[in-house]
Design an enzyme around this catalytic site. Sequence first.
Site, short mmCIF file in Angstrom:
data_model
loop_
_atom_site.label_atom_id
_atom_site.label_comp_id
_atom_site.label_asym_id
_atom_site.label_seq_id
_atom_site.Cartn_x
_atom_site.Cartn_y
_atom_site.Cartn_z
N GLU A 72 0.83 -1.19 0.00
CA GLU A 72 0.00 0.00 0.00
C GLU A 72 0.87 1.25 0.00
O GLU A 72 1.94 1.27 0.60
CB GLU A 72 -0.91 0.00 1.24
N CYS A 127 3.60 8.54 0.72
CA CYS A 127 4.17 7.59 1.68
C CYS A 127 4.32 6.25 0.98
O CYS A 127 3.32 5.69 0.51
CB CYS A 127 3.22 7.50 2.89
N CYS A 134 6.52 -6.84 6.66
CA CYS A 134 7.65 -6.21 7.36
C CYS A 134 8.50 -7.28 8.03
O CYS A 134 7.99 -8.32 8.46
CB CYS A 134 7.14 -5.23 8.42
N CYS A 175 7.03 -4.94 15.54
CA CYS A 175 6.60 -3.93 16.51
C CYS A 175 5.17 -4.24 16.97
O CYS A 175 4.28 -4.49 16.16
CB CYS A 175 6.68 -2.54 15.87
N CYS A 209 2.00 -2.07 15.55
CA CYS A 209 1.86 -1.75 14.12
C CYS A 209 1.05 -2.83 13.41
O CYS A 209 1.36 -4.03 13.51
CB CYS A 209 3.25 -1.63 13.49
N CYS A 266 -0.53 6.20 9.96
CA CYS A 266 0.69 5.49 10.39
C CYS A 266 0.31 4.21 11.11
O CYS A 266 -0.53 4.23 12.02
CB CYS A 266 1.48 6.34 11.37
N1 SAH Z 1 9.52 0.65 9.83
C1 SAH Z 1 9.66 2.07 9.70
C2 SAH Z 1 8.66 2.73 8.79
C3 SAH Z 1 7.21 2.29 8.90
S1 SAH Z 1 6.28 2.80 10.29
C4 SAH Z 1 9.62 2.73 11.07
O1 SAH Z 1 9.34 2.05 12.05
O2 SAH Z 1 9.95 3.91 11.18
C5 SAH Z 1 6.05 4.53 10.11
C6 SAH Z 1 5.74 5.23 11.44
O3 SAH Z 1 4.46 4.82 11.93
C7 SAH Z 1 6.73 4.92 12.53
O4 SAH Z 1 7.14 6.12 13.13
C8 SAH Z 1 5.94 4.08 13.54
O5 SAH Z 1 6.41 4.25 14.83
C9 SAH Z 1 4.54 4.63 13.33
N2 SAH Z 1 3.49 3.71 13.73
C10 SAH Z 1 3.48 2.37 13.64
N3 SAH Z 1 2.33 1.86 14.12
C11 SAH Z 1 1.59 2.91 14.52
C12 SAH Z 1 0.28 3.04 15.11
N4 SAH Z 1 -0.49 1.99 15.32
N5 SAH Z 1 -0.17 4.29 15.38
C13 SAH Z 1 0.60 5.38 15.13
N6 SAH Z 1 1.81 5.32 14.56
C14 SAH Z 1 2.31 4.09 14.28
#
Ligand code: SAH
Length: 356
Positions: A107, A120, A127, A131, A134, A350
């Site tokens: 996406e 974006c 991935c 995390c 996420c 995000c």
């Molecule tokens: N793997 C990379 C890029 C993808 S995530 C990274 O971690 O930076 C992009 C951003 O979204 C990151 O800053 C992450 O902390 C944030 N993110 C992930 N899950 C989220 C959620 N459920 N709510 C808000 N931000 C989130």
Amino acid sequence: MGPDDSAAHAPAPLQCPVPSDTLTGLPLDELASRLGSRTRALAARKWLYEARPVPAALPDRVPGVTGKAWAAVRHTAPLPPWTITDRRTAPDGTTKIALDLSGAAVESVLIPAKGRSTVCVSSQAGCTRHCAFCATATLGFTRHLSAGEIVLQYLLARAEAPPDAPARNVVFMGMGEPMDNLEEVLAAVDRLTEEAAPRLSASHVTVSTSGVLPGMTRFLRESPAQLALSLNATTDAQREQLMPHSRVWPIAALLDALRDDHARGSGRRYFIEYVLWADRNDSDADAARLAALLVGLPAHVNLIPHNAFAGSPLRPPAAERVRSFQRLVRENGVRCLVRWPRGNQIAAACGQLALS
Ligand code: SAH
């Protein structure tokens, strides 16, 4: 070093199964050599970024390139195969584009703002990291994307930007951990910023990492683009619960890498992404610790209230708590903005990219 360390160092096979010889992935020099001149290469790239609709396959001829020269490229460097499988626009104008790239589902998100839009892009299908907050992590890992496939996402999203808000910014904040696919990510940044269309400014391209230190260190040495570090916690104990790989790369080591880059005179500002969760990392003490961690760094904190998704027990703090946290960070001398959710009605915010 704990039992999971080897997994942290070698998250997935690094080879990219999709050929990188695609028109969107080819460096300008290589395109020039295949077309027989730099002028032709510039013309081909200009055509590619202006053609509407975005071509699904390359045509017989493009303006400014002889038929014979073009035929060679057309056959050796086609566009990466793509199909748009879904497109949703939220009331705030954010558009999520779901793509099938040679069988991999990814996406991309177009985020229009006043005068310019941000695209974006995803760097992986799924991935390599886990995390806890996420939605993409729930998909597991399918494969790395090639540079050409990453650039293609920009090309497709850019075509949908409002005419008064052209897509001049790219953030690698979609699916995937860019530092686990660094070779292709560095190449994609290069294609976006080199001396041919789309010729974005390196200051408008930001790669976001969950803190994969070896990749981050190399990125800082080799790329002119901006870096966002998803810190999300102010103590290692807190961070390890949310981002398992931080057992291997603690907060101090990540921030030292930024300090080294700053000391080398890179001139970069560092974006520090900090997702806020109610009663996890949103206390006054967290705000003070966060500011203290960043002393001496040209840092810009982006607070992101957690975007909820089905199955996650995590919750964002109340809006008033988010504002107090921001105030405290600022009072401690650190620039700090809140990224209030955009596109969350269509699961495009995000951490919500999970093919739904
Ligand atoms: N793997 C990379 C890029 C993808 S995530 C990274 O971690 O930076 C992009 C951003 O979204 C990151 O800053 C992450 O902390 C944030 N993110 C992930 N899950 C989220 C959620 N459920 N709510 C808000 N931000 C989130």
